[in-house]
Every structure is written in C-alpha cells, then in structure tokens.
Write a protein that holds these residues in place. Structure first.
Motif, PDB file in Angstrom:
ATOM      1  N   LYS A  15     -14.098  68.966 107.765  1.00  0.00           N
ATOM      2  CA  LYS A  15     -13.504  69.226 106.465  1.00  0.00           C
ATOM      3  C   LYS A  15     -12.963  70.652 106.419  1.00  0.00           C
ATOM      4  CE  LYS A  15     -14.315  67.295 102.010  1.00  0.00           C
ATOM      5  NZ  LYS A  15     -15.271  66.748 101.077  1.00  0.00           N
ATOM      6  N   CYS A  16     -11.729  70.788 105.965  1.00  0.00           N
ATOM      7  CA  CYS A  16     -11.092  72.104 105.922  1.00  0.00           C
ATOM      8  C   CYS A  16     -10.767  72.509 104.488  1.00  0.00           C
ATOM      9  CB  CYS A  16      -9.772  72.088 106.686  1.00  0.00           C
ATOM     10  SG  CYS A  16     -10.005  72.034 108.431  1.00  0.00           S
ATOM     11  N   LEU A  17     -10.987  73.763 104.217  1.00  0.00           N
ATOM     12  CA  LEU A  17     -10.559  74.312 102.934  1.00  0.00           C
ATOM     13  C   LEU A  17      -9.487  75.353 103.217  1.00  0.00           C
ATOM     14  CD1 LEU A  17     -10.935  74.703  99.858  1.00  0.00           C
ATOM     15  CD2 LEU A  17     -12.726  76.338 100.361  1.00  0.00           C
ATOM     16  N   PHE A  18      -8.284  75.088 102.734  1.00  0.00           N
ATOM     17  CA  PHE A  18      -7.158  75.988 102.993  1.00  0.00           C
ATOM     18  C   PHE A  18      -6.890  76.783 101.718  1.00  0.00           C
ATOM     19  CE2 PHE A  18      -3.625  76.483 106.111  1.00  0.00           C
ATOM     20  CZ  PHE A  18      -2.907  77.442 105.409  1.00  0.00           C
ATOM     21  N   CYS A  19      -7.210  78.077 101.751  1.00  0.00           N
ATOM     22  CA  CYS A  19      -6.980  78.919 100.586  1.00  0.00           C
ATOM     23  C   CYS A  19      -5.653  79.637 100.760  1.00  0.00           C
ATOM     24  CB  CYS A  19      -8.089  79.946 100.425  1.00  0.00           C
ATOM     25  SG  CYS A  19      -9.711  79.223 100.417  1.00  0.00           S
ATOM     26  N   THR A  74      -5.768  85.085 107.936  1.00  0.00           N
ATOM     27  CA  THR A  74      -4.522  85.644 108.437  1.00  0.00           C
ATOM     28  C   THR A  74      -4.275  86.922 107.661  1.00  0.00           C
ATOM     29  OG1 THR A  74      -3.006  84.646 106.871  1.00  0.00           O
ATOM     30  CG2 THR A  74      -3.644  83.301 108.748  1.00  0.00           C
ATOM     31  N   ALA A  75      -3.660  87.890 108.322  1.00  0.00           N
ATOM     32  CA  ALA A  75      -3.474  89.175 107.647  1.00  0.00           C
ATOM     33  C   ALA A  75      -2.225  89.855 108.158  1.00  0.00           C
ATOM     34  CB  ALA A  75      -4.677  90.078 107.886  1.00  0.00           C
ATOM     35  N   SER A  93     -18.068  81.519 113.199  1.00  0.00           N
ATOM     36  CA  SER A  93     -17.621  82.904 113.367  1.00  0.00           C
ATOM     37  C   SER A  93     -16.411  83.157 112.473  1.00  0.00           C
ATOM     38  CB  SER A  93     -17.282  83.187 114.825  1.00  0.00           C
ATOM     39  OG  SER A  93     -16.125  82.488 115.206  1.00  0.00           O
ATOM     40  N   SER A  94     -16.044  84.429 112.398  1.00  0.00           N
ATOM     41  CA  SER A  94     -14.888  84.768 111.586  1.00  0.00           C
ATOM     42  C   SER A  94     -13.759  85.223 112.507  1.00  0.00           C
ATOM     43  CB  SER A  94     -15.249  85.857 110.590  1.00  0.00           C
ATOM     44  OG  SER A  94     -15.939  86.893 111.253  1.00  0.00           O
ATOM     45  N   ILE A  95     -12.602  84.686 112.245  1.00  0.00           N
ATOM     46  CA  ILE A  95     -11.458  84.943 113.122  1.00  0.00           C
ATOM     47  C   ILE A  95     -10.344  85.570 112.296  1.00  0.00           C
ATOM     48  CG2 ILE A  95      -9.774  83.874 114.682  1.00  0.00           C
ATOM     49  CD1 ILE A  95     -12.337  81.520 114.034  1.00  0.00           C
ATOM     50  N   LEU A  96      -9.760  86.597 112.850  1.00  0.00           N
ATOM     51  CA  LEU A  96      -8.634  87.238 112.166  1.00  0.00           C
ATOM     52  C   LEU A  96      -7.397  87.084 113.025  1.00  0.00           C
ATOM     53  CD1 LEU A  96      -7.526  89.215 109.939  1.00  0.00           C
ATOM     54  CD2 LEU A  96      -8.158  91.056 111.487  1.00  0.00           C
ATOM     55  N   ILE A  97      -6.345  86.538 112.424  1.00  0.00           N
ATOM     56  CA  ILE A  97      -5.081  86.497 113.132  1.00  0.00           C
ATOM     57  C   ILE A  97      -4.119  87.384 112.366  1.00  0.00           C
ATOM     58  CG2 ILE A  97      -4.797  84.186 112.110  1.00  0.00           C
ATOM     59  CD1 ILE A  97      -2.880  84.655 115.093  1.00  0.00           C
ATOM     60  N   SER A  98      -3.665  88.439 113.027  1.00  0.00           N
ATOM     61  CA  SER A  98      -2.859  89.400 112.293  1.00  0.00           C
ATOM     62  C   SER A  98      -1.520  89.648 112.976  1.00  0.00           C
ATOM     63  CB  SER A  98      -3.625  90.712 112.136  1.00  0.00           C
ATOM     64  OG  SER A  98      -3.708  91.367 113.370  1.00  0.00           O
ATOM     65  N   VAL A 134      -9.731  78.419 105.802  1.00  0.00           N
ATOM     66  CA  VAL A 134      -8.587  79.251 106.164  1.00  0.00           C
ATOM     67  C   VAL A 134      -8.210  80.069 104.944  1.00  0.00           C
ATOM     68  CG1 VAL A 134      -6.161  79.227 106.859  1.00  0.00           C
ATOM     69  CG2 VAL A 134      -7.750  77.567 107.833  1.00  0.00           C
ATOM     70  N   MET A 135      -8.016  81.355 105.148  1.00  0.00           N
ATOM     71  CA  MET A 135      -7.554  82.188 104.031  1.00  0.00           C
ATOM     72  C   MET A 135      -6.232  82.820 104.423  1.00  0.00           C
ATOM     73  SD  MET A 135     -11.026  83.830 102.602  1.00  0.00           S
ATOM     74  CE  MET A 135     -10.450  83.908 100.951  1.00  0.00           C
ATOM     75  N   ASP A 136      -5.174  82.383 103.736  1.00  0.00           N
ATOM     76  CA  ASP A 136      -3.836  82.754 104.170  1.00  0.00           C
ATOM     77  C   ASP A 136      -3.033  83.339 103.023  1.00  0.00           C
ATOM     78  OD1 ASP A 136      -1.533  82.808 105.877  1.00  0.00           O
ATOM     79  OD2 ASP A 136      -0.804  81.085 104.744  1.00  0.00           O
ATOM     80  N   PRO A 137      -2.665  84.584 103.062  1.00  0.00           N
ATOM     81  CA  PRO A 137      -3.219  85.628 103.924  1.00  0.00           C
ATOM     82  C   PRO A 137      -4.212  86.461 103.137  1.00  0.00           C
ATOM     83  CG  PRO A 137      -1.125  86.323 103.037  1.00  0.00           C
ATOM     84  CD  PRO A 137      -1.496  85.040 102.340  1.00  0.00           C
ATOM     85  N   VAL A 138      -5.197  86.945 103.801  1.00  0.00           N
ATOM     86  CA  VAL A 138      -6.245  87.682 103.118  1.00  0.00           C
ATOM     87  C   VAL A 138      -5.724  89.035 102.620  1.00  0.00           C
ATOM     88  CG1 VAL A 138      -7.231  88.830 105.122  1.00  0.00           C
ATOM     89  CG2 VAL A 138      -8.704  88.179 103.225  1.00  0.00           C
ATOM     90  N   THR A 139      -4.685  89.530 103.265  1.00  0.00           N
ATOM     91  CA  THR A 139      -4.144  90.826 102.848  1.00  0.00           C
ATOM     92  C   THR A 139      -3.514  90.771 101.465  1.00  0.00           C
ATOM     93  OG1 THR A 139      -2.465  90.252 104.441  1.00  0.00           O
ATOM     94  CG2 THR A 139      -3.758  92.208 104.894  1.00  0.00           C
ATOM     95  N   ASN A 140      -3.119  89.561 101.041  1.00  0.00           N
ATOM     96  CA  ASN A 140      -2.561  89.460  99.696  1.00  0.00           C
ATOM     97  C   ASN A 140      -3.593  89.780  98.628  1.00  0.00           C
ATOM     98  OD1 ASN A 140      -0.003  88.815 100.407  1.00  0.00           O
ATOM     99  ND2 ASN A 140       0.127  87.123  98.946  1.00  0.00           N
ATOM    100  N   LEU A 141      -4.850  89.522  98.954  1.00  0.00           N
ATOM    101  CA  LEU A 141      -5.911  89.823  98.004  1.00  0.00           C
ATOM    102  C   LEU A 141      -6.096  91.322  97.864  1.00  0.00           C
ATOM    103  CD1 LEU A 141      -8.658  87.264  98.950  1.00  0.00           C
ATOM    104  CD2 LEU A 141      -7.223  87.253  96.941  1.00  0.00           C
TER     105      LEU A 141
END
Lengths: 499, 101
Positions: free
Chosen positions: A311-315, A413-414, A282-287, A376-383
């Motif tokens: 296995k984790c991919l930390f972006c 994260t956003a 699932s997709s989780i948003l922590i804001s 993990v995409m930290d933070p997606v809002t930067n994109l």
C-alpha cells in the motif's frame, strides 16, 4: 552495550516518573512528553496569551477524564457563560448536556461585576472557596478547572489576591483534586505575584506565534515539580478530534530494524544498491534541481510497490493527484489502476493551506487509518516555505522517527542541489536525516541537457560510487553507464571540469 | 437625616433591607457585623432589617447571589441592589452609596 544503556535509561525514566503520581490527560502526545500526565491531586497552571487554547486544553482534560478515566470534573468559568462554553464544545463528539445531567460534569459561571460593587476595608475570596467545594461535592469530582483566574485581577485588590491564591493552591492540594488553573500570560499579573514559581506544581505555557503569515500553536512545560519532563516547545493542533501535541515522541529504542529490502522500481538503480534496493523502513531522499525527473522517480517507486501489492501513500504538495496520474502516463506508468485497486492513496494539499504541523497530523492520521507500507512525499522542499527551516527540520526528524517505528519506507523528493546546500545549510539538514540520498543532476553539453545520477550516501549497505546517466523516455526510466550516452566524451569532460 | 425618617417605613415593613454575607466567625466577619450594625444604627436607628448569612453553612446562597468576595453587604431594598465588600470600616460609603434612594 547499547542495550544495556537503553535498559538503564528506561529504568531511570521509570524511576523518575514514578516518584510522583500522575493523572492522565488523554491528550494525544501530552501524556508522553510529561511521562504520564499532570501531577495527581495537585494544581497545574496553564498560561498563555489570548486564543492559545487554554480553555480548550482544560476542557479536553475534563472531558477525557469523564470519557476515558471515569473521573468526574468541575469547570468553573469566570469568563464565558456556561451555555456559551458548552455550545463552543458541541462539535466535540460528546453530549455535554447529558454528562451534566448524569452528574459527571458540573459547570458554574462565576460572574464578577465589580462595577456594581464598592470596597470598604479588608475582604477575601472565601466565596470562591465555598463554591468550589460545593461544586466538587455535588459530583464527587476528581478533576477541576478554573478558567481563567486572572479575571479576578481586574476586579479585586492584587495584594489580597496574592495571599488568597496561595491559600487556594494549598487548599486545592488538601482536597485531593487534580486542578487545572488557566491564566493569561504576562508580566502584568502572574509573574508579579510569583505564582508560577511558588505555588503551582506544574506550569504549562501555550503560545500561538505567527511566522511567515502562518500561525503555529506550541506547548512547553515550563516547570514540573518532582518529575522528569521533556523541555522542548512542541507544536500542537486543535481540531474536531480535540487537541493533539505533535508528535508522540516515539521510543527509538523499541523499534525493530529490518534487513529486508525494497526495490526502487528501477532495475539498474537497484544494481547500484548491492542489487537489492533500499532497506524496508528506511528514509530515502531523491534530490535535484527542477525538471530532473524526481517525480518520475517517485512514480516508479510507487508503481513497483503497488505491483507487489503493497500500500502506497503519495503525498503531493505541488501537483494535484490527477495531474500526476496524467503526467506519469507519458512515461508509461498507469497509476490509475492502483488507485482503483486501493493500493495507491493520494494526499494532496497546498503547503500554504495550513501550517506544517497540520499537514503532518493529517498525514499521520491517514497513516493510522490506511496503514501504508510506503510513503512518498513530493516534494518535501515545498513544505519548507512554511515556517522557518529549523521547524521543518525538527518536524521531519520526528516524522521520520515515527515512520521508523511503523516500519514504513519513505521516499522524499527535494529540490536540493549540492550548490543550494552550500548556500542554504538547512537543506543539508534534511539530507543528514535520511538514510539514503540519491542525487539527480542536469549537465548541459552543447545542445543537450543530460541527466546524471549518483548516490551520495546509503547507510548500512555497499553502494555504487559511479556517476551514471539517467534517461527518462516514454518507456520509462533507465540508467546507463555514461559511455552509452550519445556525446559521452563531452559529458565526461564537462563532469571532470575540463571544459 | 430627617428625610429618611418619613420614608423608611413602607406598609409596616422597613424600607431598608440588607443581607450581610460572611464566612465563618473569623475576625473579618466579626468586624463586618460590628461595623455594619454600628453604621446602620447610626444612620437609620432601628428602622432597617438585616439578615446575616454564613456562606459556610449556606453555600447554595453564595451561588444564588453570585458571591466571590466576602464579607459582602447587599442592599435588597430599596432597589437597585447595591453591594459593598469588605469589613465595612469605611463609614462614608454608607452615607454616599447605601442610603441614597
């Protein structure tokens, strides 16, 4: 019921795609949006401005034909010398010279020097026909590229060309060859001639737009006679691997939904989710606003998954990986050990480094190689500073779809708060795409900032509706009932709006 | 055209040599051959050589000469090489371009 519709849809698309024979281009993503490639034995027109990738796409089509489908190809160039053309593609991982020697590829430069020429009465371009036929016969070609046709316009009479082009397109059809013809986009020539409407069976438009100083290549199928095709504009990239259209539209009907759960890494938070945590895949948003502990949250999630030998991919789009590792030590997480053990992979890039599509393509490529369980995409809002928000949203939707087909859980994260959603509706766009949305907030009482946490939504599971205190200390993250907080009455009053 | 008469022979070979490329025996090819011969005969009498090539039979020559538009008349000699495309219905061009040395 849904399944029934799905099979019907599948049958329909099968039917639609089978009405016309197609030739695979081998261009990643393109064959999917056209349901099988270009129309076989028919001419396709690629239109686009300068530097949009017309030559590249057509060359890619030829090279893939030779490499993957054993179809020989002819490249007739009006613009570049063949030697220049070949050297432009030398870093393409393929020995073009050898293919030419082996009679798999054939290049010919049709140089037109009109300034040395005078016109006296009527003429035609039979010379082109003769040379094309000669080239095709030389290597028994199944694919041909003419790049780019409109060079002829600057040299010859337009009325004559109109008739000749019609003749050419029909002639190519008779020759049983899949042809790609490139042309400069514009009202100047092609539209005036009505070539798109009349002669080509398939018209593809390439654009390269610059928005907020970042250019993005896009592809659209303007017309595809006799076939169903996707209508949208799709971003694509060109790199050493060739051309890829993003994304490969995943077939959402096919992916499995998991009932398994993955822990958030924070014990008391799992309790809020039915005592189990998030769904796998699932997709989780922590804001939350700045400094509310989103990255720490992500670090705990990462840590737990690494501990379980996932296995984790930390972006990371904000801090470098080293900085994250250092900072997380302050709350008692040693991420270094997981990097050494290979459980944790960092992807770090500044959002402005390249366009959004390129980020996603790189991440996607990493996913294909590393096959992580969690991202993990930290933070997606930067994109989101890159390109208009609608772009980001559609990219994200497709990215999430892609991850779902791979059963990869993703934590975004956003820097979104409920207030920012009210101001910027596109922020809500992101939150509506995710399955689970957790909000962290800062509430200031007298002399202290208190963090509170609550779940805004969580699809398909019962979840706590409580507002809880969210405490980060050097022992890690903890979640308490509000009344465990020092000055809880003040905090509660504040939350109730009575202060 | 008196000046031409003295110059248009070189070591027994014609000074003016042309290649006319055509495609098949359609009307436009026939017109080109007819108009070419008529004009050249008029200006040069018989003091010229013309080589008529059908690219349908000789596609390799079309590549060699880098030909796209047809029919095309190429002045091989004297240099520089000159090219006229079309059915050669414009007589003026012969006088102003092709026969200038």
């Amino acid at each position: 019921m849904e399944l029934e519709i799905a099979t019907k849809l599948n049958k329909k698309s099968e039917y639609l795609s089978s009405t016309i024979e197609k030739t695979k281009t081998g261009i990643s993503g393109f064959d999917e949006i056209t349901f099988g490639g270009l129309p076989k034995n028919r001419p396709t027109l690629i239109v686009g401005g300068i530097g949009t990738g017309k030559t590249f796409m057509s060359m890619h089509f030829l090279l893939n034909g030779v490499k993957q489908f054993e179809e020989n190809g002819v490249f007739m160039t009006f613009e570049e010398k063949t030697t220049e053309l070949v050297s432009n593609f030398s870093n393409f991982n393929v020995d073009i010279d050898k293919l030419v020697k082996d009679k798999k590829l054939y290049f010919e430069h049709l140089h037109i020097a009109q300034y040395e020429m005078h016109e006296s009465g009527k003429y035609n371009i039979d010379g082109l026909f003769v040379r094309i036929e000669n080239a095709m016969n030389a290597i028994n070609a199944k694919r041909i590229v003419l790049d780019s046709l409109d060079t002829l316009f600057t040299n010859f009479d337009i009325k004559m060309l109109r008739n000749e082009f019609k003749k050419l397109f029909f002639w190519l059809k008779e020759k049983n060859i899949t042809a790609v013809i490139t042309a400069e986009q514009g009202d100047i020539y092609l539209t005036r001639l009505g070539l798109e409407e009349n002669v080509a069976d398939c018209v593809i438009e390439l654009t390269n737009r610059v928005i907020n100083q970042i250019s993005t290549r896009r592809l659209r199928i303007m017309k595809y006679r006799g076939s169903f095709h996707a209508n949208n504009e799709y971003p694509f990239i060109i790199d050493n691997e060739g051309m890829s259209v993003f994304p490969i539209a995943p077939n959402l009907m096919e992916y499995n939904i998991s009932d398994q759960r993955v822990s958030s890494g924070i014990k008391n938070l799992d309790a809020m989710f039915d005592n189990k945590g998030f769904f796998v895949g699932s997709s989780i948003l922590i804001s939350g606003s700045a400094g509310t502990g989103k990255t720490s949250f992500a670090a705990f999630f990462t840590k737990r998954n690494c501990e379980n030998n996932k296995k984790c991919l930390f972006c990371a789009f904000e801090e470098s990986s080293k900085q994250i590792v250092r900072n997380m030590k302050s709350i008692g997480i040693n991420l270094d050990q997981y990097v050494t053990s290979g459980n944790l992979i960092f992807y770090y890039a500044r959002p402005t480094l390249q366009n959004l599509e390129l980020h996603f393509m790189r991440i996607k490529a990493l996913i294909e190689i590393e096959k992580p369980d969690v991202i993990v995409m930290d933070p997606v809002t930067n994109l989101m500073t890159e390109g208009p928000n609608s772009d980001v949203r559609s990219m994200l939707t497709r990215f999430i779809d892609f991850l779902k087909t791979k059963q990869i859980s993703v934590l975004f994260t956003a820097a979104i708060t409920l207030k920012s959603v009210a101001i910027n509706p596109s922020d809500e766009g992101i939150s509506s795409m995710v399955d689970t949305w957790v909000m962290v907030e800062d509430v200031v009482t007298y002399n202290k900032r208190n963090r509170i946490i609550y779940i805004l939504k969580s699809r398909g599971m019962s979840h706590s509706k409580d507002v809880k205190a969210f405490v980060i200390s050097n022992e890690g993250i903890n979640i308490y009932e509000l009344d465990k907080v020092e000055n809880h009455t003040m905090l509660e009053n504040k939350l109730n709006g009575s202060v | 055209m008196g000046f031409l008469k003295n110059k248009n022979k070189m070591n027994g070979k014609s000074l003016f040599r042309f290649s006319l490329f055509i495609s098949g025996d359609g009307l436009i090819s026939k017109k080109a051959i007819f108009n070419c011969k008529k004009s050249l005969d008029f200006f040069l009498q018989s003091n010229y050589e013309i080589n008529i090539i059908d690219v349908f039979e000789n596609p390799k020559l079309a590549i060699e000469e880098n030909i796209i538009a047809l029919p095309i008349l190429i002045r091989k000699n004297p240099l520089p090489e000159l090219r006229i495309i079309g059915d050669m219905s414009n007589l003026e061009l012969f006088k102003t371009e092709l026969l200038l040395i």
